[in-house]
Design an enzyme around this catalytic site. Structure first.
Site, PDB file in Angstrom:
ATOM      1  N   ASP A  99       0.525  -1.286  -0.031  1.00  0.00           N
ATOM      2  CA  ASP A  99       0.346   0.003   0.249  1.00  0.00           C
ATOM      3  C   ASP A  99       1.209   1.288   0.201  1.00  0.00           C
ATOM      4  OD1 ASP A  99       0.756  -0.123   2.486  1.00  0.00           O
ATOM      5  OD2 ASP A  99      -1.069  -0.943   3.306  1.00  0.00           O
ATOM      6  N   GLU A 121      -0.560  -9.127  -0.891  1.00  0.00           N
ATOM      7  CA  GLU A 121      -0.694  -8.199   0.726  1.00  0.00           C
ATOM      8  C   GLU A 121      -2.676  -7.433  -0.254  1.00  0.00           C
ATOM      9  OE1 GLU A 121       0.546  -5.480   2.632  1.00  0.00           O
ATOM     10  OE2 GLU A 121       1.462  -7.449   4.264  1.00  0.00           O
ATOM     11  N   GLU A 135      -1.993   5.194   3.378  1.00  0.00           N
ATOM     12  CA  GLU A 135      -1.713   3.846   3.031  1.00  0.00           C
ATOM     13  C   GLU A 135      -3.295   3.360   3.284  1.00  0.00           C
ATOM     14  OE1 GLU A 135      -0.214   5.054   5.377  1.00  0.00           O
ATOM     15  OE2 GLU A 135       2.297   4.523   4.674  1.00  0.00           O
ATOM     16  N   HIS A 216       8.020   4.852  12.480  1.00  0.00           N
ATOM     17  CA  HIS A 216       7.962   5.026  11.100  1.00  0.00           C
ATOM     18  C   HIS A 216       6.530   5.602  11.325  1.00  0.00           C
ATOM     19  CE1 HIS A 216       6.501   1.841   9.445  1.00  0.00           C
ATOM     20  NE2 HIS A 216       6.219   2.136   9.100  1.00  0.00           N
ATOM     21  N   ARG A 218       3.227   7.513   8.989  1.00  0.00           N
ATOM     22  CA  ARG A 218       3.656   9.417   8.702  1.00  0.00           C
ATOM     23  C   ARG A 218       2.679   9.760   9.738  1.00  0.00           C
ATOM     24  NH1 ARG A 218       5.414  11.902   4.204  1.00  0.00           N
ATOM     25  NH2 ARG A 218       5.977  10.545   3.149  1.00  0.00           N
ATOM     26  N   HIS A 248      14.255   4.623  12.015  1.00  0.00           N
ATOM     27  CA  HIS A 248      13.808   4.375  10.566  1.00  0.00           C
ATOM     28  C   HIS A 248      14.728   6.113  10.552  1.00  0.00           C
ATOM     29  CE1 HIS A 248      11.157   5.853   7.132  1.00  0.00           C
ATOM     30  NE2 HIS A 248      10.842   4.354   7.082  1.00  0.00           N
TER      31      HIS A 248
HETATM   32  C1  UD1 Z   1       6.783   4.175   3.775  1.00  0.00           C
HETATM   33  C2  UD1 Z   1       5.894   4.030   3.435  1.00  0.00           C
HETATM   34  C3  UD1 Z   1       5.101   3.307   4.170  1.00  0.00           C
HETATM   35  C4  UD1 Z   1       5.532   2.066   4.696  1.00  0.00           C
HETATM   36  C5  UD1 Z   1       7.247   2.694   5.391  1.00  0.00           C
HETATM   37  C6  UD1 Z   1       8.145   1.394   5.486  1.00  0.00           C
HETATM   38  C7  UD1 Z   1       4.315   5.559   1.271  1.00  0.00           C
HETATM   39  C8  UD1 Z   1       3.677   6.282   1.827  1.00  0.00           C
HETATM   40  N1  UD1 Z   1       4.765   5.466   3.000  1.00  0.00           N
HETATM   41  O1  UD1 Z   1       7.144   5.347   4.332  1.00  0.00           O
HETATM   42  O2  UD1 Z   1       3.282   2.987   3.682  1.00  0.00           O
HETATM   43  O3  UD1 Z   1       5.624   1.455   5.812  1.00  0.00           O
HETATM   44  O4  UD1 Z   1       7.776   3.061   3.997  1.00  0.00           O
HETATM   45  O5  UD1 Z   1       9.239   1.908   5.958  1.00  0.00           O
HETATM   46  O6  UD1 Z   1       4.494   4.940   0.540  1.00  0.00           O
HETATM   47  N2  UD1 Z   1      14.534   7.336   3.577  1.00  0.00           N
HETATM   48  C9  UD1 Z   1      15.836   7.254   3.776  1.00  0.00           C
HETATM   49  N3  UD1 Z   1      16.849   6.849   3.679  1.00  0.00           N
HETATM   50  C10 UD1 Z   1      15.317   5.304   3.254  1.00  0.00           C
HETATM   51  C11 UD1 Z   1      14.364   4.673   3.630  1.00  0.00           C
HETATM   52  C12 UD1 Z   1      13.827   6.662   4.245  1.00  0.00           C
HETATM   53  O7  UD1 Z   1      16.364   8.527   4.109  1.00  0.00           O
HETATM   54  O8  UD1 Z   1      16.080   4.452   2.840  1.00  0.00           O
HETATM   55  C13 UD1 Z   1      13.924   8.756   4.134  1.00  0.00           C
HETATM   56  C14 UD1 Z   1      13.855   9.925   3.682  1.00  0.00           C
HETATM   57  O9  UD1 Z   1      14.060  11.024   3.712  1.00  0.00           O
HETATM   58  C15 UD1 Z   1      12.518  10.104   3.159  1.00  0.00           C
HETATM   59  C16 UD1 Z   1      12.104   9.669   4.251  1.00  0.00           C
HETATM   60  O10 UD1 Z   1      12.482   8.568   4.856  1.00  0.00           O
HETATM   61  O11 UD1 Z   1      11.875  10.772   1.879  1.00  0.00           O
HETATM   62  C17 UD1 Z   1      10.472   9.000   4.536  1.00  0.00           C
HETATM   63  O12 UD1 Z   1      10.130   8.022   3.439  1.00  0.00           O
HETATM   64  P1  UD1 Z   1       9.787   7.581   2.431  1.00  0.00           P
HETATM   65  O13 UD1 Z   1       9.167   6.223   1.466  1.00  0.00           O
HETATM   66  O14 UD1 Z   1       8.519   8.935   1.815  1.00  0.00           O
HETATM   67  O15 UD1 Z   1       8.093   7.166   3.507  1.00  0.00           O
HETATM   68  P2  UD1 Z   1       8.291   6.369   4.847  1.00  0.00           P
HETATM   69  O16 UD1 Z   1       8.045   7.370   6.188  1.00  0.00           O
HETATM   70  O17 UD1 Z   1       9.489   5.323   4.823  1.00  0.00           O
HETATM   71  N1  UDP Z   2      13.018  -4.234   9.022  1.00  0.00           N
HETATM   72  C1  UDP Z   2      14.131  -5.067   9.188  1.00  0.00           C
HETATM   73  N2  UDP Z   2      14.718  -3.840   9.625  1.00  0.00           N
HETATM   74  C2  UDP Z   2      14.614  -3.170  10.772  1.00  0.00           C
HETATM   75  C3  UDP Z   2      12.901  -2.808  10.884  1.00  0.00           C
HETATM   76  C4  UDP Z   2      12.371  -3.311  11.100  1.00  0.00           C
HETATM   77  O1  UDP Z   2      14.286  -5.309   8.567  1.00  0.00           O
HETATM   78  O2  UDP Z   2      15.788  -2.095  11.025  1.00  0.00           O
HETATM   79  C5  UDP Z   2      11.931  -4.906   8.812  1.00  0.00           C
HETATM   80  C6  UDP Z   2      10.448  -6.008   9.169  1.00  0.00           C
HETATM   81  O3  UDP Z   2      11.628  -6.865  10.139  1.00  0.00           O
HETATM   82  C7  UDP Z   2       9.504  -6.378   8.944  1.00  0.00           C
HETATM   83  C8  UDP Z   2      10.235  -4.972   7.736  1.00  0.00           C
HETATM   84  O4  UDP Z   2      11.184  -4.407   7.728  1.00  0.00           O
HETATM   85  O5  UDP Z   2       9.637  -7.182   7.719  1.00  0.00           O
HETATM   86  C9  UDP Z   2       8.304  -3.616   8.085  1.00  0.00           C
HETATM   87  O6  UDP Z   2       8.402  -2.961   7.659  1.00  0.00           O
HETATM   88  P1  UDP Z   2       8.273  -1.507   8.071  1.00  0.00           P
HETATM   89  O7  UDP Z   2       8.060  -0.952   9.376  1.00  0.00           O
HETATM   90  O8  UDP Z   2       9.901  -0.135   7.845  1.00  0.00           O
HETATM   91  O9  UDP Z   2       7.254  -1.056   7.308  1.00  0.00           O
HETATM   92  P2  UDP Z   2       5.627  -0.926   6.929  1.00  0.00           P
HETATM   93  O10 UDP Z   2       5.974  -3.000   7.540  1.00  0.00           O
HETATM   94  O11 UDP Z   2       4.934  -0.422   8.555  1.00  0.00           O
HETATM   95  O12 UDP Z   2       5.069  -1.282   5.967  1.00  0.00           O
END
Ligand code: UD1
Ligand code: UDP
Length: 374
Positions: A99, A121, A135, A216, A218, A248
């Site tokens: 999502d 999923e 989401e 993490h 939003r 995160h």
């Molecule tokens: C996103 C997804 C969320 C998911 C989450 C998993 C959307 C709207 N949200 O949220 O559904 O649960 O990923 O973690 O798609 N960043 C880094 N390095 C990384 C990843 C992220 O620096 O490898 C930082 C960046 O500044 C980025 C911010 O995190 O702009 C947010 O990342 P983003 O993918 O927009 O949203 P998440 O909160 O990670």
């Molecule tokens: N996870 C990981 N390293 C971490 C934290 C989480 O590999 O430091 C894995 C965790 O086992 C799970 C997935 O990341 O499979 C969950 O991701 P996240 O919580 O970022 O996103 P969500 O599931 O909420 O979309």
């Protein structure tokens, strides 16, 4: 490519990569398919951690992540980038999972080209457009576009039926997260060194019970994130616990946690762990506090009590089975529920039971068969 079924798998974040690598492995090993991988790299470092451990080299990498990216800009760039890839690959199926923004953009780009979408999923619903945000809307929109809905559980299949999705297109496949967890557990069994990087913390905290934390979402940014940080701080007052918290990289998460928690000796704020190390953290944790979706599914499989720091959950199965408890984001409630698990052995024992409401580890094979026959 002969008569093979052409599949492009599109994803962008860590959890999608974890839940799709078992399917990509299965597609690559199956002669019926020609498999291509397109990553948006909505996440960069956290995505690359999974690609490396799973041995996946994307055919297309849009490299989209920017710091503090906005939803609209990311969606727009992902949509046009994925569209260009699909024009080149012209697949029979686009596979997306979950999502996120990447999922919505992947499904929409496919729909604009009349390419069939397989949604892995499918059917998770909280019933609240603001939790999780954005989401809940993303998965409903993908649900309206997909031609093949791989629902992890009967409850998610029922949610799709309730939205008038064609029954013939809905299949209960289980969640590929269990395939992924089985795979990584087996890999760690073969080579424990791939998850040995926590040994320093394990030694340092040997006389304490470990609370594993992730956060993490939003919709939790701002007040709720602060309240989560304060609960961790309060729990860390106890001399019998230590917290291991892979933070995160979202700057709006990181800044709060570092400000509120970095002075505490028994709170380890660490970089995101790769999947084997996170599996190890789950294994050594006494209790998990999280707002993650995937962690809510993994914890029951490992028999680890998990307190879910959200107002609602689209994953009621873990709650119904007793391993997960929804605690919201108020400091007092989180601390009270965590202390109950720390101090009441009977309450702990009731929650600490391994079971798999989310799958049997064979979801990827089922999805391959559905892609071949639908
Ligand atoms: C996103 C997804 C969320 C998911 C989450 C998993 C959307 C709207 N949200 O949220 O559904 O649960 O990923 O973690 O798609 N960043 C880094 N390095 C990384 C990843 C992220 O620096 O490898 C930082 C960046 O500044 C980025 C911010 O995190 O702009 C947010 O990342 P983003 O993918 O927009 O949203 P998440 O909160 O990670
Ligand atoms: N996870 C990981 N390293 C971490 C934290 C989480 O590999 O430091 C894995 C965790 O086992 C799970 C997935 O990341 O499979 C969950 O991701 P996240 O919580 O970022 O996103 P969500 O599931 O909420 O979309």
């Amino acid at each position: 490519m002969g008569g093979k079924i052409r599949v492009v798998t599109v994803f962008g974040t860590r959890p999608e990569a974890i839940k799709l690598f078992p399917l990509i492995h299965a597609l690559e090993a199956d002669d019926r398919f020609e498999s291509r991988v397109c990553v948006t790299a909505q996440h960069r470092d956290m995505l690359d951690q999974v690609l490396a451990i799973a041995g996946i080299e994307p055919d297309h990498d849009l490299d989209l992540m920017t710091a503090n990216q906005s939803l609209d800009e990311l969606t727009a760039r992902a949509l046009t980038g994925i569209g260009r890839v699909l024009d080149k690959e012209r697949p029979d199926w686009v596979v997306v999972q979950g999502d996120t923004t990447s999922v919505l953009a992947g499904a929409l780009a496919a729909h604009y080209r009349k390419i069939r979408v397989c949604h892995v999923e499918a059917g998770l619903r909280s019933g609240d457009l603001n939790h999780p945000w954005p989401e809940e809307a993303n998965r409903k929109m993908v649900g309206a576009i997909a031609r093949l809905h791989c629902a992890p559980t009967q409850a998610s299949a029922d949610a799709l039926l309730g939205e008038n999705v064609s029954p013939a297109s809905i299949h209960v496949t289980g969640n590929t997260v269990i395939d992924a967890l089985d795979w990584v557990t087996e890999r760690i069994g073969q080579d424990p060194s791939i998850a040995a990087g926590l040994s320093g913390l394990e030694a340092r905290f040997a006389d304490r019970r470990i609370i594993g934390v992730t956060s993490h979402r939003r919709e939790n940014l701002g007040d709720s994130m602060l309240s989560i940080a304060k609960s961790v701080r309060e729990l860390a007052n106890r001399d019998d616990v230590a917290v291991i918290f892979p933070v995160h990289p979202n700057p709006s998460v990181r800044s709060v946690m570092e400000r509120e928690l970095s002075d505490l000796d028994n709170v380890a704020l660490i970089e995101p762990l790769d999947y084997p190390h996170f599996a190890r953290l789950l294994a050594i944790s006494h209790v998990i506090l999280t707002d993650s979706g995937g962690v809510q599914e993994e914890a029951p499989a490992l028999g680890k009590p998990v307190l879910v720091m959200r107002k609602t959950t689209e994953r009621p199965e873990g709650v119904a089975a007793g391993t997960a408890r929804l605690v919201g984001t108020e400091t007092d409630t989180i601390v009270r529920e965590a202390e109950r698990l720390l101090d009441d052995e009977a309450a702990y024992a009731t929650m600490a039971r391994a079971h798999n409401p989310y799958g049997d580890g064979r979801s990827a094979a089922r999805i391959c068969d559905l892609l071949a026959t639908s």
